[in-house]
Motif scaffolding. Structure first.
Motif, PDB file in Angstrom:
ATOM      1  N   ASP A  18       1.251  12.147   0.385  1.00 17.36           N
ATOM      2  CA  ASP A  18       0.799  13.491   0.751  1.00 17.36           C
ATOM      3  C   ASP A  18       1.440  14.480  -0.206  1.00 17.36           C
ATOM      4  O   ASP A  18       2.637  14.757  -0.116  1.00 17.36           O
ATOM      5  CB  ASP A  18       1.190  13.825   2.200  1.00 17.36           C
ATOM      6  CG  ASP A  18       0.416  12.997   3.206  1.00 17.36           C
ATOM      7  OD1 ASP A  18      -0.789  12.785   2.976  1.00 17.36           O
ATOM      8  OD2 ASP A  18       1.009  12.560   4.204  1.00 17.36           O
ATOM      9  N   GLU A  40       0.837  -1.193   0.000  1.00 13.08           N
ATOM     10  CA  GLU A  40       0.000   0.000   0.000  1.00 13.08           C
ATOM     11  C   GLU A  40       0.873   1.244   0.000  1.00 13.08           C
ATOM     12  O   GLU A  40       1.981   1.233   0.537  1.00 13.08           O
ATOM     13  CB  GLU A  40      -0.890   0.026   1.238  1.00 13.08           C
ATOM     14  CG  GLU A  40      -1.879  -1.105   1.285  1.00 13.08           C
ATOM     15  CD  GLU A  40      -2.681  -1.137   2.576  1.00 13.08           C
ATOM     16  OE1 GLU A  40      -3.863  -1.506   2.498  1.00 13.08           O
ATOM     17  OE2 GLU A  40      -2.117  -0.806   3.643  1.00 13.08           O
ATOM     18  N   LEU A  41       0.343   2.302  -0.594  1.00  8.28           N
ATOM     19  CA  LEU A  41       1.007   3.606  -0.620  1.00  8.28           C
ATOM     20  C   LEU A  41       0.092   4.662  -0.024  1.00  8.28           C
ATOM     21  O   LEU A  41      -1.104   4.680  -0.309  1.00  8.28           O
ATOM     22  CB  LEU A  41       1.299   4.047  -2.055  1.00  8.28           C
ATOM     23  CG  LEU A  41       2.379   3.356  -2.848  1.00  8.28           C
ATOM     24  CD1 LEU A  41       2.447   3.958  -4.241  1.00  8.28           C
ATOM     25  CD2 LEU A  41       3.712   3.477  -2.164  1.00  8.28           C
ATOM     26  N   ASN A  42       0.657   5.538   0.784  1.00  7.85           N
ATOM     27  CA  ASN A  42      -0.021   6.743   1.248  1.00  7.85           C
ATOM     28  C   ASN A  42       0.842   7.914   0.809  1.00  7.85           C
ATOM     29  O   ASN A  42       2.023   7.992   1.191  1.00  7.85           O
ATOM     30  CB  ASN A  42      -0.166   6.763   2.777  1.00  7.85           C
ATOM     31  CG  ASN A  42      -1.277   5.875   3.237  1.00  7.85           C
ATOM     32  OD1 ASN A  42      -2.403   6.042   2.810  1.00  7.85           O
ATOM     33  ND2 ASN A  42      -0.960   4.926   4.095  1.00  7.85           N
ATOM     34  N   SER A  45       5.171  14.037   2.275  1.00  9.30           N
ATOM     35  CA  SER A  45       5.490  12.780   2.959  1.00  9.30           C
ATOM     36  C   SER A  45       4.857  11.630   2.189  1.00  9.30           C
ATOM     37  O   SER A  45       3.971  11.832   1.361  1.00  9.30           O
ATOM     38  CB  SER A  45       4.991  12.797   4.401  1.00  9.30           C
ATOM     39  OG  SER A  45       3.586  12.786   4.437  1.00  9.30           O
ATOM     40  N   MET A  46       5.339  10.434   2.495  1.00 12.41           N
ATOM     41  CA  MET A  46       4.782   9.232   1.875  1.00 12.41           C
ATOM     42  C   MET A  46       5.075   8.050   2.777  1.00 12.41           C
ATOM     43  O   MET A  46       6.030   8.057   3.533  1.00 12.41           O
ATOM     44  CB  MET A  46       5.328   9.021   0.471  1.00 12.41           C
ATOM     45  CG  MET A  46       6.815   8.894   0.368  1.00 12.41           C
ATOM     46  SD  MET A  46       7.299   7.202   0.307  1.00 12.41           S
ATOM     47  CE  MET A  46       9.061   7.382   0.288  1.00 12.41           C
ATOM     48  N   THR A  47       4.206   7.056   2.681  1.00 10.63           N
ATOM     49  CA  THR A  47       4.378   5.824   3.436  1.00 10.63           C
ATOM     50  C   THR A  47       4.227   4.655   2.478  1.00 10.63           C
ATOM     51  O   THR A  47       3.253   4.581   1.727  1.00 10.63           O
ATOM     52  CB  THR A  47       3.301   5.703   4.543  1.00 10.63           C
ATOM     53  OG1 THR A  47       3.321   6.872   5.341  1.00 10.63           O
ATOM     54  CG2 THR A  47       3.551   4.486   5.409  1.00 10.63           C
ATOM     55  N   VAL A  48       5.197   3.760   2.507  1.00 11.44           N
ATOM     56  CA  VAL A  48       5.164   2.541   1.707  1.00 11.44           C
ATOM     57  C   VAL A  48       5.081   1.382   2.690  1.00 11.44           C
ATOM     58  O   VAL A  48       5.970   1.205   3.516  1.00 11.44           O
ATOM     59  CB  VAL A  48       6.423   2.422   0.815  1.00 11.44           C
ATOM     60  CG1 VAL A  48       6.395   1.137   0.012  1.00 11.44           C
ATOM     61  CG2 VAL A  48       6.553   3.626  -0.096  1.00 11.44           C
ATOM     62  N   SER A  49       4.011   0.612   2.617  1.00  8.71           N
ATOM     63  CA  SER A  49       3.825  -0.492   3.568  1.00  8.71           C
ATOM     64  C   SER A  49       4.755  -1.651   3.245  1.00  8.71           C
ATOM     65  O   SER A  49       5.254  -1.762   2.124  1.00  8.71           O
ATOM     66  CB  SER A  49       2.371  -0.975   3.542  1.00  8.71           C
ATOM     67  OG  SER A  49       2.145  -1.815   2.420  1.00  8.71           O
ATOM     68  N   GLU A  68       9.739   2.926  -3.709  1.00  5.77           N
ATOM     69  CA  GLU A  68       9.995   3.795  -2.555  1.00  5.77           C
ATOM     70  C   GLU A  68      11.120   4.782  -2.861  1.00  5.77           C
ATOM     71  O   GLU A  68      11.012   5.968  -2.552  1.00  5.77           O
ATOM     72  CB  GLU A  68      10.348   2.947  -1.334  1.00  5.77           C
ATOM     73  CG  GLU A  68      10.519   3.755  -0.065  1.00  5.77           C
ATOM     74  CD  GLU A  68      10.729   2.888   1.155  1.00  5.77           C
ATOM     75  OE1 GLU A  68      10.488   3.391   2.256  1.00  5.77           O
ATOM     76  OE2 GLU A  68      11.130   1.711   1.016  1.00  5.77           O
ATOM     77  N   LYS A  74      10.847   8.892  -2.970  1.00  2.82           N
ATOM     78  CA  LYS A  74      11.687   9.727  -2.095  1.00  2.82           C
ATOM     79  C   LYS A  74      12.378  10.836  -2.871  1.00  2.82           C
ATOM     80  O   LYS A  74      12.704  11.871  -2.306  1.00  2.82           O
ATOM     81  CB  LYS A  74      12.724   8.870  -1.371  1.00  2.82           C
ATOM     82  CG  LYS A  74      12.142   8.082  -0.230  1.00  2.82           C
ATOM     83  CD  LYS A  74      13.207   7.286   0.496  1.00  2.82           C
ATOM     84  CE  LYS A  74      12.586   6.519   1.650  1.00  2.82           C
ATOM     85  NZ  LYS A  74      13.583   5.696   2.351  1.00  2.82           N
ATOM     86  N   TYR A 123      -3.787   7.642  -2.014  1.00  2.00           N
ATOM     87  CA  TYR A 123      -3.733   6.308  -1.422  1.00  2.00           C
ATOM     88  C   TYR A 123      -3.999   5.262  -2.488  1.00  2.00           C
ATOM     89  O   TYR A 123      -4.843   5.462  -3.356  1.00  2.00           O
ATOM     90  CB  TYR A 123      -4.790   6.165  -0.311  1.00  2.00           C
ATOM     91  CG  TYR A 123      -4.886   4.770   0.240  1.00  2.00           C
ATOM     92  CD1 TYR A 123      -3.971   4.312   1.171  1.00  2.00           C
ATOM     93  CD2 TYR A 123      -5.862   3.894  -0.211  1.00  2.00           C
ATOM     94  CE1 TYR A 123      -4.036   3.022   1.666  1.00  2.00           C
ATOM     95  CE2 TYR A 123      -5.936   2.598   0.272  1.00  2.00           C
ATOM     96  CZ  TYR A 123      -5.024   2.165   1.210  1.00  2.00           C
ATOM     97  OH  TYR A 123      -5.093   0.888   1.684  1.00  2.00           O
TER      98      TYR A 123
END
Length: 114
Positions: free
Chosen positions: A28, A24-26, A94-98, A83, A87, A63
């Motif tokens: 911003d 999953e990706l989040n 910001s970002m989140t890679v699960s 990822e 970056k 998302y």
């Protein structure tokens, strides 16, 4: 449901040796980005991060879920490549890679063989 399933049923259900992994990706995005800049970012993301790595993306601009374009699992190297690409982007605050997850049954643990 019984755990003693035939190979055909395990394949149809995408379980056991047929488990498929993704992540999953989040994302911003910066608040002050113009619509054209968001579109350009998304086009580059789909071409350079997804298609170049043989991946597919389902979701929106903030998302989504990343999986393989064909049957199979995303590798840890593909996840790391996406990822790293994210970056390097200035459009994101910001970002989140699960970590890798089961894309068909997210609540199930990942098999050692997957």
């Amino acid at each position: 449901m019984a755990t003693n399933r035939s190979r055909r049923l395990r394949k149809k259900l995408c379980v056991d040796e047929f488990q498929e992994l993704g992540f999953e990706l989040n994302l911003d995005l910066k608040e002050d980005l113009a619509d054209e800049a968001i579109d350009a970012f998304l086009d580059a993301f789909l071409k350079q991060a997804m298609e170049a790595n043989g991946l597919g993306y389902v979701g929106g601009d903030d998302y989504g879920l990343v999986c393989l374009q064909k049957r199979g699992s995303v590798s840890e190297e593909q996840r790391a490549a996406v990822e790293a690409w994210l970056k390097g982007r200035s459009e994101l605050t910001s970002m989140t890679v699960s970590p890798l997850i089961d894309v068909w049954h997210p609540d199930m643990p990942i098999n050692a063989k997957a």
